[in-house]
Design a protein around this motif. Sequence first.
Motif, PDB file in Angstrom:
ATOM      1  N   PHE A 116       0.809  -1.220   0.000  1.00 14.88           N
ATOM      2  CA  PHE A 116       0.000   0.000   0.000  1.00 14.88           C
ATOM      3  C   PHE A 116       0.842   1.270   0.000  1.00 14.88           C
ATOM      4  CE2 PHE A 116      -3.214  -2.964   1.436  1.00 14.88           C
ATOM      5  CZ  PHE A 116      -4.383  -2.442   0.904  1.00 14.88           C
ATOM      6  N   LEU A 117       0.393   2.240  -0.783  1.00 16.80           N
ATOM      7  CA  LEU A 117       0.850   3.625  -0.698  1.00 16.80           C
ATOM      8  C   LEU A 117      -0.377   4.409  -0.238  1.00 16.80           C
ATOM      9  CD1 LEU A 117       3.113   5.707  -1.275  1.00 16.80           C
ATOM     10  CD2 LEU A 117       2.172   5.947  -3.572  1.00 16.80           C
ATOM     11  N   THR A 118      -0.366   4.851   1.031  1.00 16.79           N
ATOM     12  CA  THR A 118      -1.585   5.307   1.693  1.00 16.79           C
ATOM     13  C   THR A 118      -1.451   6.747   2.174  1.00 16.79           C
ATOM     14  OG1 THR A 118      -2.030   3.049   2.456  1.00 16.79           O
ATOM     15  CG2 THR A 118      -3.137   4.838   3.633  1.00 16.79           C
ATOM     16  N   VAL A 119      -2.483   7.557   1.897  1.00 18.96           N
ATOM     17  CA  VAL A 119      -2.513   8.923   2.422  1.00 18.96           C
ATOM     18  C   VAL A 119      -2.777   8.851   3.931  1.00 18.96           C
ATOM     19  CG1 VAL A 119      -4.992   9.254   1.900  1.00 18.96           C
ATOM     20  CG2 VAL A 119      -3.464  11.234   2.112  1.00 18.96           C
ATOM     21  N   ASP A 120      -2.038   9.655   4.683  1.00 14.60           N
ATOM     22  CA  ASP A 120      -1.984   9.496   6.131  1.00 14.60           C
ATOM     23  C   ASP A 120      -3.070  10.315   6.858  1.00 14.60           C
ATOM     24  OD1 ASP A 120      -1.182   8.682   8.610  1.00 14.60           O
ATOM     25  OD2 ASP A 120       0.664   9.869   8.669  1.00 14.60           O
ATOM     26  N   TYR A 121      -4.328   9.884   6.707  1.00 15.43           N
ATOM     27  CA  TYR A 121      -5.421  10.407   7.531  1.00 15.43           C
ATOM     28  C   TYR A 121      -6.564   9.392   7.478  1.00 15.43           C
ATOM     29  CZ  TYR A 121      -8.150  12.221   3.515  1.00 15.43           C
ATOM     30  OH  TYR A 121      -8.885  12.354   2.368  1.00 15.43           O
ATOM     31  N   SER A 161       9.451  -3.567  -2.059  1.00 14.97           N
ATOM     32  CA  SER A 161       8.675  -4.624  -1.411  1.00 14.97           C
ATOM     33  C   SER A 161       8.573  -5.873  -2.280  1.00 14.97           C
ATOM     34  CB  SER A 161       7.264  -4.119  -1.105  1.00 14.97           C
ATOM     35  OG  SER A 161       6.500  -3.980  -2.310  1.00 14.97           O
ATOM     36  N   GLY A 162       8.715  -5.695  -3.600  1.00 22.66           N
ATOM     37  CA  GLY A 162       8.586  -6.824  -4.515  1.00 22.66           C
ATOM     38  C   GLY A 162       7.163  -7.257  -4.756  1.00 22.66           C
ATOM     39  N   ALA A 163       6.188  -6.527  -4.214  1.00 24.62           N
ATOM     40  CA  ALA A 163       4.779  -6.886  -4.397  1.00 24.62           C
ATOM     41  C   ALA A 163       4.366  -6.747  -5.856  1.00 24.62           C
ATOM     42  CB  ALA A 163       3.897  -6.013  -3.518  1.00 24.62           C
ATOM     43  N   LYS A 164       3.458  -7.602  -6.285  1.00 20.33           N
ATOM     44  CA  LYS A 164       2.993  -7.553  -7.672  1.00 20.33           C
ATOM     45  C   LYS A 164       2.102  -6.344  -7.940  1.00 20.33           C
ATOM     46  CE  LYS A 164       3.106 -12.600  -8.178  1.00 20.33           C
ATOM     47  NZ  LYS A 164       2.274 -13.825  -8.365  1.00 20.33           N
ATOM     48  N   VAL A 165       1.392  -5.889  -6.892  1.00 18.26           N
ATOM     49  CA  VAL A 165       0.449  -4.787  -7.061  1.00 18.26           C
ATOM     50  C   VAL A 165       0.756  -3.705  -6.026  1.00 18.26           C
ATOM     51  CG1 VAL A 165      -1.977  -4.091  -7.163  1.00 18.26           C
ATOM     52  CG2 VAL A 165      -1.314  -6.435  -7.775  1.00 18.26           C
ATOM     53  N   ILE A 166       0.836  -2.463  -6.486  1.00 15.96           N
ATOM     54  CA  ILE A 166       0.957  -1.319  -5.586  1.00 15.96           C
ATOM     55  C   ILE A 166      -0.408  -0.651  -5.530  1.00 15.96           C
ATOM     56  CG2 ILE A 166       2.167   0.813  -5.046  1.00 15.96           C
ATOM     57  CD1 ILE A 166       3.921  -1.749  -5.124  1.00 15.96           C
ATOM     58  N   ALA A 167      -1.055  -0.732  -4.348  1.00 21.84           N
ATOM     59  CA  ALA A 167      -2.387  -0.168  -4.170  1.00 21.84           C
ATOM     60  C   ALA A 167      -2.275   1.280  -3.719  1.00 21.84           C
ATOM     61  CB  ALA A 167      -3.163  -0.982  -3.140  1.00 21.84           C
ATOM     62  N   LEU A 168      -2.862   2.171  -4.486  1.00 19.10           N
ATOM     63  CA  LEU A 168      -2.822   3.602  -4.166  1.00 19.10           C
ATOM     64  C   LEU A 168      -4.055   3.962  -3.354  1.00 19.10           C
ATOM     65  CD1 LEU A 168      -1.729   4.895  -7.700  1.00 19.10           C
ATOM     66  CD2 LEU A 168      -0.274   4.257  -5.759  1.00 19.10           C
ATOM     67  N   ALA A 169      -3.885   4.002  -2.032  1.00 15.37           N
ATOM     68  CA  ALA A 169      -4.992   4.335  -1.131  1.00 15.37           C
ATOM     69  C   ALA A 169      -4.979   5.840  -0.873  1.00 15.37           C
ATOM     70  CB  ALA A 169      -4.885   3.547   0.167  1.00 15.37           C
ATOM     71  N   ASN A 170      -5.194   6.597  -1.933  1.00 20.03           N
ATOM     72  CA  ASN A 170      -5.251   8.060  -1.863  1.00 20.03           C
ATOM     73  C   ASN A 170      -6.231   8.541  -2.917  1.00 20.03           C
ATOM     74  OD1 ASN A 170      -3.728   7.682  -4.206  1.00 20.03           O
ATOM     75  ND2 ASN A 170      -1.798   8.273  -3.251  1.00 20.03           N
ATOM     76  N   ALA A 171      -6.288   9.821  -3.170  1.00 21.70           N
ATOM     77  CA  ALA A 171      -7.268  10.334  -4.126  1.00 21.70           C
ATOM     78  C   ALA A 171      -6.818  11.678  -4.660  1.00 21.70           C
ATOM     79  CB  ALA A 171      -8.637  10.446  -3.464  1.00 21.70           C
ATOM     80  N   GLY A 172      -7.547  12.153  -5.690  1.00 20.97           N
ATOM     81  CA  GLY A 172      -7.307  13.488  -6.239  1.00 20.97           C
ATOM     82  C   GLY A 172      -5.905  13.671  -6.789  1.00 20.97           C
ATOM     83  N   GLY A 173      -5.324  14.846  -6.481  1.00 19.63           N
ATOM     84  CA  GLY A 173      -3.990  15.167  -6.972  1.00 19.63           C
ATOM     85  C   GLY A 173      -2.929  14.211  -6.460  1.00 19.63           C
ATOM     86  N   ASP A 174      -3.112  13.660  -5.265  1.00 19.75           N
ATOM     87  CA  ASP A 174      -2.147  12.694  -4.749  1.00 19.75           C
ATOM     88  C   ASP A 174      -2.072  11.459  -5.641  1.00 19.75           C
ATOM     89  OD1 ASP A 174      -1.260  14.133  -2.553  1.00 19.75           O
ATOM     90  OD2 ASP A 174      -2.776  13.324  -1.211  1.00 19.75           O
ATOM     91  N   THR A 175      -3.239  10.997  -6.110  1.00 19.99           N
ATOM     92  CA  THR A 175      -3.259   9.831  -6.989  1.00 19.99           C
ATOM     93  C   THR A 175      -2.554  10.135  -8.311  1.00 19.99           C
ATOM     94  OG1 THR A 175      -5.329   9.041  -6.023  1.00 19.99           O
ATOM     95  CG2 THR A 175      -4.735   8.176  -8.173  1.00 19.99           C
ATOM     96  N   ALA A 176      -2.901  11.250  -8.921  1.00 19.54           N
ATOM     97  CA  ALA A 176      -2.289  11.606 -10.206  1.00 19.54           C
ATOM     98  C   ALA A 176      -0.772  11.752 -10.072  1.00 19.54           C
ATOM     99  CB  ALA A 176      -2.910  12.902 -10.732  1.00 19.54           C
ATOM    100  N   ASN A 177      -0.322  12.426  -9.025  1.00 25.43           N
ATOM    101  CA  ASN A 177       1.118  12.624  -8.840  1.00 25.43           C
ATOM    102  C   ASN A 177       1.844  11.318  -8.549  1.00 25.43           C
ATOM    103  OD1 ASN A 177       1.117  15.395  -9.291  1.00 25.43           O
ATOM    104  ND2 ASN A 177       0.661  15.870  -7.156  1.00 25.43           N
ATOM    105  N   SER A 178       1.229  10.451  -7.750  1.00 23.68           N
ATOM    106  CA  SER A 178       1.896   9.183  -7.449  1.00 23.68           C
ATOM    107  C   SER A 178       1.992   8.297  -8.682  1.00 23.68           C
ATOM    108  CB  SER A 178       1.178   8.454  -6.307  1.00 23.68           C
ATOM    109  OG  SER A 178      -0.197   8.270  -6.567  1.00 23.68           O
ATOM    110  N   GLY A 231       7.169  -4.523 -13.880  1.00 22.13           N
ATOM    111  CA  GLY A 231       6.207  -5.600 -13.689  1.00 22.13           C
ATOM    112  C   GLY A 231       5.244  -5.393 -12.534  1.00 22.13           C
ATOM    113  N   GLN A 232       5.333  -4.258 -11.847  1.00 22.02           N
ATOM    114  CA  GLN A 232       4.390  -3.993 -10.759  1.00 22.02           C
ATOM    115  C   GLN A 232       3.177  -3.237 -11.302  1.00 22.02           C
ATOM    116  OE1 GLN A 232       7.381  -2.108  -8.095  1.00 22.02           O
ATOM    117  NE2 GLN A 232       6.720  -3.593  -6.537  1.00 22.02           N
ATOM    118  N   THR A 233       1.998  -3.706 -10.941  1.00 20.17           N
ATOM    119  CA  THR A 233       0.751  -3.104 -11.396  1.00 20.17           C
ATOM    120  C   THR A 233       0.293  -2.043 -10.407  1.00 20.17           C
ATOM    121  OG1 THR A 233       0.052  -5.145 -12.497  1.00 20.17           O
ATOM    122  CG2 THR A 233      -1.674  -3.555 -11.935  1.00 20.17           C
ATOM    123  N   LEU A 234      -0.138  -0.911 -10.919  1.00 19.26           N
ATOM    124  CA  LEU A 234      -0.697   0.144 -10.086  1.00 19.26           C
ATOM    125  C   LEU A 234      -2.217   0.006 -10.044  1.00 19.26           C
ATOM    126  CD1 LEU A 234       1.353   3.237 -11.323  1.00 19.26           C
ATOM    127  CD2 LEU A 234       1.799   1.821  -9.307  1.00 19.26           C
TER     128      LEU A 234
END
Length: 401
Positions: A169-174, A218-235, A248-251
Amino acid sequence: MKRWILAAGVCSAALIAGAAQAQISDDKVKIAVLNDMTGVYADPTGMGSVEAVRMAVEEMGGKVAGRRVEVIFADHQNKPDIGASLVNKWIDTEQVDVIVDVPTSSVALAVQDITKRKNRIFLISGGGAAQLTGEACSPTTAHWTYDTYALAQGMGKAGAKILGDSWHFLTVDYAFGHALEQSLTEVLKANGAKVTGSVRHPLNTADFSSYLLQAQGSGAKVIALANAGGDTANSIKQAQEFGLPQGGQTLASLLMFPTDVHSLGLQAAQGLVLMDGWNADRDDDARAFAKAYMAKTGKMPSMIQTGSYSAVRHYLKAIEAAGTDEAKAVMEKMRATPVNDAFAKGGKLRADGRMVHDMYLMQVKTPAESKGPWDYYKVLTTIPGDEAYRPMDKGGCPLVK
């Protein structure tokens, strides 16, 4: 004696007329849209939500129960203290009847506490934390558009099978990001996938490099973007620069909006999988609203903006039916009436405040698949509302008997 009877009759008629007029407080219905006007969520909410609310008011002819409807708005800057201060002022000194939208779940939770205590209706379209209809639920709240539980259910069940069996996970901290990560983790594990860990970033950060490098390592196959808006686009932009998809990592974006895809461009965003609470191509009603909104704004509405339109439209119709703008009486009519409009068909508002409707697992089209501007999504599967949303007896809402 006749003069006395006549005078008494006139007086009684005046009292009756006065009582009828008093059913609409302050002789008007005042709607306050509270959201992010300038920050990370300005595109999917912001003035676009204000315009959507105005469209709902215009459909009613600018009046309800014979009284005018007024729309005001303000920027909460994604800060709970600012949001709470605005709402207290609106209710105490400006006779606001209903608060609408409120992205950023930490702000929504603060606002819900106030509206519950002061008996005002809260129509949540932007805030996503499932806690809002769980232990923090309110008898005067309608959580309209989506929540973290529904996003996780749709993405987790399908994603574990289609995208890969290891996730990071890549998670916004709130509150919103935390709730989304927790909900999706539970669904992934229940469907045989493992979660290798998570890294949390501040809201509205510009530099994702250190967070993405940790996710990449991390070597994970999937990177889950647990954020939204501009944070998602920038990440997403920076993940491509660091070569995560090429390696080979899926967003997997858990919450994206048409404006995010528009900003990224189809070449960069193609193939991304996401959850959405509204399908702009669902039927004639949805297409007509999208067309009318785009004519006013030049943009495709997000599910949050369409949800704000739908919630206010349903609210105003409930006032007409109830003959009053008193919060609990209006909420009773809202719960008794199915939601059938451009946003949802057969939607239902439960006792815990959750509006249950279909959700959609979407994929961003390739440039070749797109038929023109803003034609960005295709539906992979429709998830019925009763499957997408948490069962009412599982959320811990004290209103549920």
